[in-house]
Scaffold this active site. Structure first.
Site, mmCIF file in Angstrom:
data_model
loop_
_atom_site.group_PDB
_atom_site.id
_atom_site.type_symbol
_atom_site.label_atom_id
_atom_site.label_comp_id
_atom_site.label_asym_id
_atom_site.label_seq_id
_atom_site.Cartn_x
_atom_site.Cartn_y
_atom_site.Cartn_z
ATOM 1 N N GLY A 303 -2.535 -8.850 6.379
ATOM 2 C CA GLY A 303 -3.669 -8.057 5.915
ATOM 3 C C GLY A 303 -4.782 -8.974 5.455
ATOM 4 N N GLU A 304 -5.537 -8.513 4.467
ATOM 5 C CA GLU A 304 -6.646 -9.281 3.882
ATOM 6 C C GLU A 304 -7.802 -9.511 4.859
ATOM 7 O OE1 GLU A 304 -5.315 -13.046 2.373
ATOM 8 O OE2 GLU A 304 -3.689 -12.177 1.190
#
Length: 336
Positions: A303-304
Protein backbone atom coordinates in the site's frame (compact mmCIF):
# COMPACT_ATOMS: atom_id res chain seq x y z
CA UNK A 1 -8.86 24.95 -4.68
CA UNK A 2 -12.51 24.83 -3.63
CA UNK A 3 -14.36 21.63 -4.46
CA UNK A 4 -17.26 22.18 -6.88
CA UNK A 5 -19.64 19.89 -4.99
CA UNK A 6 -21.33 19.68 -1.60
CA UNK A 7 -23.32 16.46 -1.97
CA UNK A 8 -22.98 13.05 -3.56
CA UNK A 9 -25.38 14.02 -6.33
CA UNK A 10 -23.29 17.10 -7.12
CA UNK A 11 -20.13 14.96 -7.08
CA UNK A 12 -21.77 12.59 -9.54
CA UNK A 13 -22.49 15.53 -11.86
CA UNK A 14 -18.86 16.65 -11.63
CA UNK A 15 -17.75 13.16 -12.70
CA UNK A 16 -20.17 13.11 -15.62
CA UNK A 17 -19.02 16.53 -16.84
CA UNK A 18 -15.28 15.84 -16.52
CA UNK A 19 -13.12 16.89 -19.48
CA UNK A 20 -11.41 14.48 -21.84
CA UNK A 21 -7.96 14.56 -23.42
CA UNK A 22 -7.00 17.07 -26.10
CA UNK A 23 -7.71 15.18 -29.32
CA UNK A 24 -5.54 17.43 -31.51
CA UNK A 25 -2.62 16.86 -29.17
CA UNK A 26 -3.22 13.13 -29.24
CA UNK A 27 -3.02 13.17 -33.01
CA UNK A 28 0.13 15.30 -32.97
CA UNK A 29 1.79 13.06 -30.38
CA UNK A 30 0.93 9.99 -32.41
CA UNK A 31 2.40 11.64 -35.50
CA UNK A 32 5.58 12.53 -33.60
CA UNK A 33 5.89 8.96 -32.34
CA UNK A 34 5.82 7.73 -35.92
CA UNK A 35 8.78 9.96 -36.83
CA UNK A 36 11.13 9.04 -33.96
CA UNK A 37 14.42 7.27 -34.67
CA UNK A 38 13.27 3.72 -33.93
CA UNK A 39 11.39 0.95 -35.69
CA UNK A 40 7.59 1.30 -35.37
CA UNK A 41 6.41 -0.11 -32.04
CA UNK A 42 9.94 -0.86 -30.83
CA UNK A 43 9.28 0.77 -27.45
CA UNK A 44 6.11 -1.25 -26.89
CA UNK A 45 3.77 0.09 -24.21
CA UNK A 46 6.07 3.06 -23.59
CA UNK A 47 4.85 4.54 -26.86
CA UNK A 48 1.19 4.24 -25.90
CA UNK A 49 1.91 5.65 -22.44
CA UNK A 50 3.68 8.69 -23.83
CA UNK A 51 0.90 9.44 -26.31
CA UNK A 52 -1.74 8.99 -23.60
CA UNK A 53 0.18 11.31 -21.28
CA UNK A 54 0.63 13.92 -24.00
CA UNK A 55 -3.09 13.99 -24.74
CA UNK A 56 -4.01 14.71 -21.14
CA UNK A 57 -1.30 17.34 -20.74
CA UNK A 58 -2.15 19.09 -24.01
CA UNK A 59 1.44 18.98 -25.21
CA UNK A 60 2.61 16.77 -28.07
CA UNK A 61 6.14 16.64 -26.61
CA UNK A 62 5.51 16.92 -22.85
CA UNK A 63 7.81 16.71 -19.87
CA UNK A 64 7.13 15.02 -16.52
CA UNK A 65 8.81 17.04 -13.82
CA UNK A 66 6.37 17.61 -10.95
CA UNK A 67 4.70 14.39 -9.77
CA UNK A 68 2.68 14.52 -6.56
CA UNK A 69 2.14 11.56 -4.23
CA UNK A 70 -0.85 11.88 -1.90
CA UNK A 71 -1.23 9.57 1.11
CA UNK A 72 -4.56 9.51 2.94
CA UNK A 73 -5.00 7.77 6.28
CA UNK A 74 -8.22 6.68 7.98
CA UNK A 75 -9.44 4.28 10.65
CA UNK A 76 -12.24 1.76 10.32
CA UNK A 77 -14.99 0.71 12.69
CA UNK A 78 -15.16 -2.73 11.08
CA UNK A 79 -11.92 -3.52 12.92
CA UNK A 80 -14.22 -4.38 15.84
CA UNK A 81 -14.97 -7.59 13.93
CA UNK A 82 -11.37 -8.79 14.28
CA UNK A 83 -10.53 -8.37 10.60
CA UNK A 84 -6.93 -7.17 10.97
CA UNK A 85 -3.72 -8.60 12.39
CA UNK A 86 -2.79 -5.13 13.71
CA UNK A 87 -4.57 -2.65 16.01
CA UNK A 88 -5.90 0.69 14.71
CA UNK A 89 -3.17 2.53 16.65
CA UNK A 90 -0.75 1.48 13.92
CA UNK A 91 -2.41 3.93 11.54
CA UNK A 92 -1.41 6.87 13.75
CA UNK A 93 2.11 5.48 14.14
CA UNK A 94 2.57 5.05 10.42
CA UNK A 95 1.34 8.57 9.69
CA UNK A 96 4.08 9.82 12.01
CA UNK A 97 6.56 7.64 10.12
CA UNK A 98 5.46 9.17 6.80
CA UNK A 99 5.82 12.65 8.23
CA UNK A 100 9.36 11.87 9.46
CA UNK A 101 10.44 10.35 6.15
CA UNK A 102 10.90 6.79 7.38
CA UNK A 103 8.49 4.78 5.21
CA UNK A 104 8.98 3.05 1.88
CA UNK A 105 6.82 5.63 0.14
CA UNK A 106 9.15 8.40 1.31
CA UNK A 107 12.11 6.68 -0.33
CA UNK A 108 10.26 5.97 -3.57
CA UNK A 109 8.89 9.49 -3.79
CA UNK A 110 12.37 10.89 -3.30
CA UNK A 111 13.82 8.50 -5.87
CA UNK A 112 11.49 9.76 -8.60
CA UNK A 113 11.35 13.43 -7.64
CA UNK A 114 7.79 13.39 -6.33
CA UNK A 115 6.39 15.75 -3.75
CA UNK A 116 4.77 13.74 -0.93
CA UNK A 117 1.80 15.06 1.02
CA UNK A 118 0.16 13.15 3.88
CA UNK A 119 -3.41 13.73 5.06
CA UNK A 120 -4.78 12.07 8.19
CA UNK A 121 -8.57 12.00 8.24
CA UNK A 122 -10.10 12.03 11.74
CA UNK A 123 -7.98 9.13 13.01
CA UNK A 124 -9.46 9.55 16.49
CA UNK A 125 -12.94 9.00 15.05
CA UNK A 126 -13.10 5.72 13.07
CA UNK A 127 -15.88 5.14 10.59
CA UNK A 128 -18.83 3.15 11.85
CA UNK A 129 -18.73 -0.65 11.74
CA UNK A 130 -20.37 -1.33 8.37
CA UNK A 131 -21.70 -4.68 9.60
CA UNK A 132 -23.97 -2.67 11.91
CA UNK A 133 -24.66 0.63 10.11
CA UNK A 134 -23.39 2.70 7.19
CA UNK A 135 -19.69 3.46 7.55
CA UNK A 136 -20.25 7.17 6.95
CA UNK A 137 -23.02 9.71 6.74
CA UNK A 138 -23.35 11.64 3.50
CA UNK A 139 -21.74 14.66 5.15
CA UNK A 140 -18.77 12.55 6.25
CA UNK A 141 -18.13 10.91 2.90
CA UNK A 142 -18.51 14.23 1.07
CA UNK A 143 -16.02 15.85 3.44
CA UNK A 144 -13.54 13.06 2.73
CA UNK A 145 -14.07 13.49 -1.03
CA UNK A 146 -13.45 17.23 -0.61
CA UNK A 147 -10.26 16.55 1.36
CA UNK A 148 -8.96 14.49 -1.53
CA UNK A 149 -10.10 17.00 -4.15
CA UNK A 150 -8.43 19.97 -2.47
CA UNK A 151 -5.21 18.02 -1.79
CA UNK A 152 -4.32 17.96 -5.50
CA UNK A 153 -1.73 20.56 -6.45
CA UNK A 154 -2.83 22.05 -9.77
CA UNK A 155 0.79 22.68 -10.70
CA UNK A 156 1.60 18.96 -10.56
CA UNK A 157 1.86 17.01 -13.81
CA UNK A 158 1.12 13.56 -12.37
CA UNK A 159 -0.81 12.32 -9.32
CA UNK A 160 -0.35 9.12 -7.33
CA UNK A 161 -2.77 8.30 -4.52
CA UNK A 162 -1.92 5.95 -1.67
CA UNK A 163 -3.39 5.05 1.69
CA UNK A 164 -2.84 3.86 5.22
CA UNK A 165 -5.59 2.44 7.38
CA UNK A 166 -5.78 -0.69 9.50
CA UNK A 167 -8.81 -2.66 8.28
CA UNK A 168 -8.97 -1.03 4.88
CA UNK A 169 -8.49 -4.19 2.82
CA UNK A 170 -11.79 -5.35 4.33
CA UNK A 171 -13.46 -2.10 3.39
CA UNK A 172 -11.95 -2.20 -0.11
CA UNK A 173 -13.11 -5.78 -0.63
CA UNK A 174 -16.65 -4.80 0.34
CA UNK A 175 -16.63 -1.80 -2.01
CA UNK A 176 -15.22 -3.88 -4.87
CA UNK A 177 -17.88 -6.54 -4.40
CA UNK A 178 -20.59 -3.90 -4.33
CA UNK A 179 -19.53 -2.09 -7.51
CA UNK A 180 -18.14 -4.98 -9.56
CA UNK A 181 -20.29 -7.88 -8.35
CA UNK A 182 -19.42 -11.25 -6.88
CA UNK A 183 -19.36 -12.65 -3.38
CA UNK A 184 -17.34 -11.76 -0.32
CA UNK A 185 -15.15 -14.81 -0.93
CA UNK A 186 -14.29 -13.48 -4.40
CA UNK A 187 -12.77 -10.30 -3.02
CA UNK A 188 -11.45 -10.89 0.48
CA UNK A 189 -7.74 -11.61 0.91
CA UNK A 190 -5.27 -11.79 3.76
CA UNK A 191 -4.33 -8.10 3.65
CA UNK A 192 -1.60 -7.49 6.22
CA UNK A 193 -1.38 -11.21 6.95
CA UNK A 194 -4.37 -12.47 8.92
CA UNK A 195 -4.54 -16.17 9.76
CA UNK A 196 -7.28 -18.50 8.54
CA UNK A 197 -9.64 -17.50 11.35
CA UNK A 198 -9.03 -13.83 10.60
CA UNK A 199 -9.65 -14.41 6.92
CA UNK A 200 -13.02 -15.99 7.72
CA UNK A 201 -13.91 -13.04 9.94
CA UNK A 202 -13.15 -10.72 7.02
CA UNK A 203 -15.35 -12.78 4.69
CA UNK A 204 -18.17 -12.77 7.23
CA UNK A 205 -17.90 -9.01 7.77
CA UNK A 206 -17.99 -8.23 4.06
CA UNK A 207 -20.93 -10.58 3.52
CA UNK A 208 -22.85 -8.91 6.37
CA UNK A 209 -22.14 -5.46 4.98
CA UNK A 210 -23.29 -6.40 1.50
CA UNK A 211 -26.49 -7.91 2.88
CA UNK A 212 -27.24 -4.98 5.19
CA UNK A 213 -26.92 -2.05 2.80
CA UNK A 214 -28.46 -1.08 -0.52
CA UNK A 215 -25.27 -0.55 -2.49
CA UNK A 216 -26.69 -0.60 -6.01
CA UNK A 217 -25.41 2.97 -6.43
CA UNK A 218 -21.57 3.13 -6.46
CA UNK A 219 -21.37 6.34 -4.43
CA UNK A 220 -23.68 4.82 -1.81
CA UNK A 221 -21.41 1.78 -1.76
CA UNK A 222 -18.51 4.09 -0.94
CA UNK A 223 -20.53 5.76 1.82
CA UNK A 224 -21.86 2.58 3.40
CA UNK A 225 -18.85 0.29 3.06
CA UNK A 226 -15.84 2.50 2.42
CA UNK A 227 -13.50 4.54 4.56
CA UNK A 228 -12.45 8.14 4.68
CA UNK A 229 -9.13 7.37 2.99
CA UNK A 230 -10.87 5.51 0.16
CA UNK A 231 -13.19 8.46 -0.38
CA UNK A 232 -10.28 10.91 -0.26
CA UNK A 233 -8.41 8.92 -2.92
CA UNK A 234 -11.55 8.98 -5.08
CA UNK A 235 -11.82 12.74 -4.61
CA UNK A 236 -8.18 13.27 -5.56
CA UNK A 237 -8.45 11.09 -8.67
CA UNK A 238 -11.54 13.04 -9.73
CA UNK A 239 -9.82 16.38 -9.12
CA UNK A 240 -6.85 15.29 -11.21
CA UNK A 241 -9.25 14.53 -14.06
CA UNK A 242 -10.82 17.96 -13.75
CA UNK A 243 -7.38 19.51 -14.25
CA UNK A 244 -6.27 17.00 -16.92
CA UNK A 245 -3.53 15.64 -14.67
CA UNK A 246 -2.76 11.98 -15.39
CA UNK A 247 -2.98 9.50 -12.51
CA UNK A 248 -1.15 6.28 -11.66
CA UNK A 249 -3.32 3.96 -9.58
CA UNK A 250 -1.75 1.97 -6.77
CA UNK A 251 -2.85 -1.44 -5.48
CA UNK A 252 -6.03 -3.16 -4.36
CA UNK A 253 -7.36 -0.49 -2.03
CA UNK A 254 -6.69 2.41 -4.38
CA UNK A 255 -8.17 0.46 -7.29
CA UNK A 256 -11.33 -0.26 -5.30
CA UNK A 257 -11.74 3.45 -4.58
CA UNK A 258 -11.16 4.22 -8.25
CA UNK A 259 -13.73 1.60 -9.30
CA UNK A 260 -16.40 3.68 -7.59
CA UNK A 261 -15.67 6.54 -9.97
CA UNK A 262 -15.68 4.32 -13.06
CA UNK A 263 -19.02 2.74 -12.17
CA UNK A 264 -20.57 6.09 -11.22
CA UNK A 265 -19.49 7.64 -14.54
CA UNK A 266 -18.10 5.25 -17.17
CA UNK A 267 -14.85 6.61 -18.57
CA UNK A 268 -14.01 8.46 -15.34
CA UNK A 269 -10.65 6.65 -15.21
CA UNK A 270 -9.53 7.34 -18.78
CA UNK A 271 -6.83 9.63 -17.33
CA UNK A 272 -5.49 6.83 -15.10
CA UNK A 273 -3.20 3.84 -15.60
CA UNK A 274 -2.62 0.94 -13.23
CA UNK A 275 0.82 1.20 -11.70
CA UNK A 276 1.21 -2.40 -10.65
CA UNK A 277 -0.40 -5.73 -9.89
CA UNK A 278 -0.23 -6.30 -6.15
CA UNK A 279 0.03 -9.60 -4.30
CA UNK A 280 -3.46 -9.13 -2.83
CA UNK A 281 -5.31 -11.97 -4.53
CA UNK A 282 -8.31 -10.08 -5.90
CA UNK A 283 -6.35 -7.19 -7.37
CA UNK A 284 -6.13 -8.90 -10.75
CA UNK A 285 -9.89 -9.36 -10.75
CA UNK A 286 -10.30 -5.67 -9.89
CA UNK A 287 -8.00 -4.50 -12.67
CA UNK A 288 -9.77 -6.78 -15.13
CA UNK A 289 -13.05 -5.16 -14.08
CA UNK A 290 -11.54 -1.75 -14.80
CA UNK A 291 -9.90 -2.97 -18.03
CA UNK A 292 -6.50 -1.77 -16.82
CA UNK A 293 -3.24 -3.55 -17.55
CA UNK A 294 -0.63 -3.02 -14.81
CA UNK A 295 2.73 -1.51 -15.68
CA UNK A 296 4.58 -3.61 -13.08
CA UNK A 297 4.11 -6.92 -11.29
CA UNK A 298 6.61 -7.26 -8.44
CA UNK A 299 4.64 -8.99 -5.70
CA UNK A 300 4.16 -5.78 -3.70
CA UNK A 301 1.43 -5.63 -1.06
CA UNK A 302 2.47 -2.66 1.07
CA UNK A 303 0.00 0.00 0.00
CA UNK A 304 1.09 3.57 0.75
CA UNK A 305 1.08 4.27 -3.00
CA UNK A 306 4.37 2.36 -3.22
CA UNK A 307 3.72 0.40 -6.41
CA UNK A 308 2.32 3.43 -8.20
CA UNK A 309 5.26 5.56 -7.06
CA UNK A 310 7.66 2.99 -8.47
CA UNK A 311 5.76 3.14 -11.77
CA UNK A 312 6.49 6.86 -11.98
CA UNK A 313 9.86 5.76 -13.31
CA UNK A 314 8.24 3.82 -16.13
CA UNK A 315 6.12 6.78 -17.16
CA UNK A 316 9.07 9.16 -16.88
CA UNK A 317 11.02 6.88 -19.19
CA UNK A 318 8.18 6.79 -21.70
CA UNK A 319 7.83 10.58 -21.73
CA UNK A 320 11.59 11.14 -21.90
CA UNK A 321 11.93 8.91 -24.96
CA UNK A 322 8.92 10.40 -26.70
CA UNK A 323 9.89 14.02 -26.15
CA UNK A 324 13.67 13.76 -26.15
CA UNK A 325 14.42 11.42 -29.04
CA UNK A 326 15.26 12.90 -32.40
CA UNK A 327 12.99 12.44 -35.38
CA UNK A 328 14.43 10.85 -38.51
CA UNK A 329 14.56 14.28 -40.13
CA UNK A 330 16.35 15.88 -37.19
CA UNK A 331 18.91 13.06 -37.01
CA UNK A 332 19.46 12.86 -40.74
CA UNK A 333 18.56 9.17 -40.67
CA UNK A 334 16.59 7.53 -43.45
CA UNK A 335 13.20 6.45 -42.14
CA UNK A 336 12.88 3.63 -44.62
Amino acid sequence: MTAPFASLDEFRTVLQQAPGPDMETLAAANDRNGQLTKPPGALGRLEDLAIWYAGWRGDAAPTLEAPQVLIFAGNHGVCAQGVSAFPPEVTVQMVANFEHGGAAINQLSNAFGAKLDVHALDLDMPTQDFTQSPAMSEAEVVQALITGWTAVDQSSDLVVTGEMGIGNTTSAAAVAAAVLGGTAEDWVGRGTGVDDAGLQRKVDAVAKGLALHDVSDPLEALRCLGGRELAAMAGAIAAARAHRIPVILDGFICSAAAAVLEKAAPGALDHAVAGHLSAEGAHRRLLDGLEKQPLLSLGLRLGEGSGAALAIGVLKGAVACHSGMATFAEAGVAAG
